[in-house]
Design a protein around this motif. Sequence first.
Motif, mmCIF file in Angstrom:
data_model
loop_
_atom_site.group_PDB
_atom_site.id
_atom_site.type_symbol
_atom_site.label_atom_id
_atom_site.label_comp_id
_atom_site.label_asym_id
_atom_site.label_seq_id
_atom_site.Cartn_x
_atom_site.Cartn_y
_atom_site.Cartn_z
ATOM 1 N N GLY A 43 0.796 -1.218 0.000
ATOM 2 C CA GLY A 43 0.000 0.000 0.000
ATOM 3 C C GLY A 43 0.829 1.268 0.000
ATOM 4 N N PHE A 44 2.057 1.163 0.441
ATOM 5 C CA PHE A 44 2.959 2.313 0.504
ATOM 6 C C PHE A 44 3.590 2.595 -0.854
ATOM 7 N N LEU A 45 3.892 1.538 -1.590
ATOM 8 C CA LEU A 45 4.539 1.691 -2.890
ATOM 9 C C LEU A 45 3.505 2.065 -3.946
ATOM 10 N N THR A 46 3.795 3.083 -4.719
ATOM 11 C CA THR A 46 2.831 3.558 -5.710
ATOM 12 C C THR A 46 3.242 3.236 -7.142
ATOM 13 N N ARG A 47 4.503 2.905 -7.357
ATOM 14 C CA ARG A 47 4.980 2.657 -8.721
ATOM 15 C C ARG A 47 5.342 1.187 -8.893
ATOM 16 N N ASP A 48 5.005 0.646 -10.072
ATOM 17 C CA ASP A 48 5.319 -0.757 -10.367
ATOM 18 C C ASP A 48 6.812 -1.027 -10.273
ATOM 19 N N ILE A 49 7.619 -0.097 -10.722
ATOM 20 C CA ILE A 49 9.077 -0.287 -10.679
ATOM 21 C C ILE A 49 9.556 -0.436 -9.229
ATOM 22 N N ASP A 50 8.924 0.267 -8.313
ATOM 23 C CA ASP A 50 9.279 0.141 -6.895
ATOM 24 C C ASP A 50 8.789 -1.194 -6.338
ATOM 25 N N ARG A 51 7.585 -1.611 -6.725
ATOM 26 C CA ARG A 51 7.062 -2.902 -6.262
ATOM 27 C C ARG A 51 7.966 -4.048 -6.700
ATOM 28 N N ARG A 52 8.480 -3.956 -7.928
ATOM 29 C CA ARG A 52 9.356 -5.030 -8.426
ATOM 30 C C ARG A 52 10.636 -5.157 -7.589
ATOM 31 N N LEU A 53 11.085 -4.052 -7.018
ATOM 32 C CA LEU A 53 12.276 -4.106 -6.160
ATOM 33 C C LEU A 53 12.058 -4.969 -4.917
ATOM 34 N N PHE A 54 10.802 -5.095 -4.506
ATOM 35 C CA PHE A 54 10.486 -5.786 -3.259
ATOM 36 C C PHE A 54 9.707 -7.079 -3.468
ATOM 37 N N GLU A 55 9.712 -7.605 -4.688
ATOM 38 C CA GLU A 55 8.971 -8.843 -4.951
ATOM 39 C C GLU A 55 9.417 -9.984 -4.050
ATOM 40 N N ASP A 56 10.685 -10.013 -3.675
ATOM 41 C CA ASP A 56 11.160 -11.079 -2.805
ATOM 42 C C ASP A 56 10.525 -11.019 -1.420
ATOM 43 N N LEU A 57 10.049 -9.855 -1.031
ATOM 44 C CA LEU A 57 9.423 -9.696 0.283
ATOM 45 C C LEU A 57 7.899 -9.704 0.229
ATOM 46 N N ILE A 58 7.329 -9.115 -0.822
ATOM 47 C CA ILE A 58 5.866 -8.982 -0.866
ATOM 48 C C ILE A 58 5.219 -9.835 -1.942
ATOM 49 N N GLY A 59 6.020 -10.459 -2.781
ATOM 50 C CA GLY A 59 5.468 -11.281 -3.845
ATOM 51 C C GLY A 59 5.169 -10.445 -5.090
ATOM 52 N N PRO A 60 5.067 -11.092 -6.234
ATOM 53 C CA PRO A 60 4.805 -10.359 -7.478
ATOM 54 C C PRO A 60 3.355 -9.877 -7.573
ATOM 55 N N GLY A 61 3.191 -8.685 -8.098
ATOM 56 C CA GLY A 61 1.861 -8.181 -8.410
ATOM 57 C C GLY A 61 0.979 -7.821 -7.249
ATOM 58 N N LYS A 62 1.498 -7.752 -6.040
ATOM 59 C CA LYS A 62 0.665 -7.386 -4.883
ATOM 60 C C LYS A 62 0.429 -5.888 -4.896
ATOM 61 N N THR A 63 -0.784 -5.499 -4.615
ATOM 62 C CA THR A 63 -1.124 -4.087 -4.538
ATOM 63 C C THR A 63 -1.788 -3.796 -3.209
ATOM 64 N N GLY A 64 -1.813 -2.511 -2.864
ATOM 65 C CA GLY A 64 -2.362 -2.111 -1.573
ATOM 66 C C GLY A 64 -3.760 -1.872 -1.594
#
Length: 89
Positions: free
Chosen positions: A68-89
């Motif tokens: 929910g904190f990350l707003t950009r896909d490029i930022d979400r991809r940086l954390f896929e190892d922690l939050i999983g792919p494609g998760k949104t807030g």
Amino acid sequence: MSRKSIEERLAQLEAQRKSLQARLSKDERARDTRRKVLLGALVLHRLEEGRESSADYLRDFIRRELPGFLTRDIDRRLFEDLIGPGKTG
């Protein structure tokens, strides 16, 4: 030798004030960035260290809050190892 008028002196002082304010802002941004990097390094270190209770708590917190904190896909991809792919807030 001519003396500077009051207007010229005020303009010079205002330019100096703006320059000092810009330098202060730059220093504050650098300090803020350094704090964020160090805090992030601590969190990543604790996650990698793997002490059960603190690492599990951090992982749960990150999985719950970070998407929910990350707003950009490029930022979400940086954390896929922690939050999983494609998760949104």
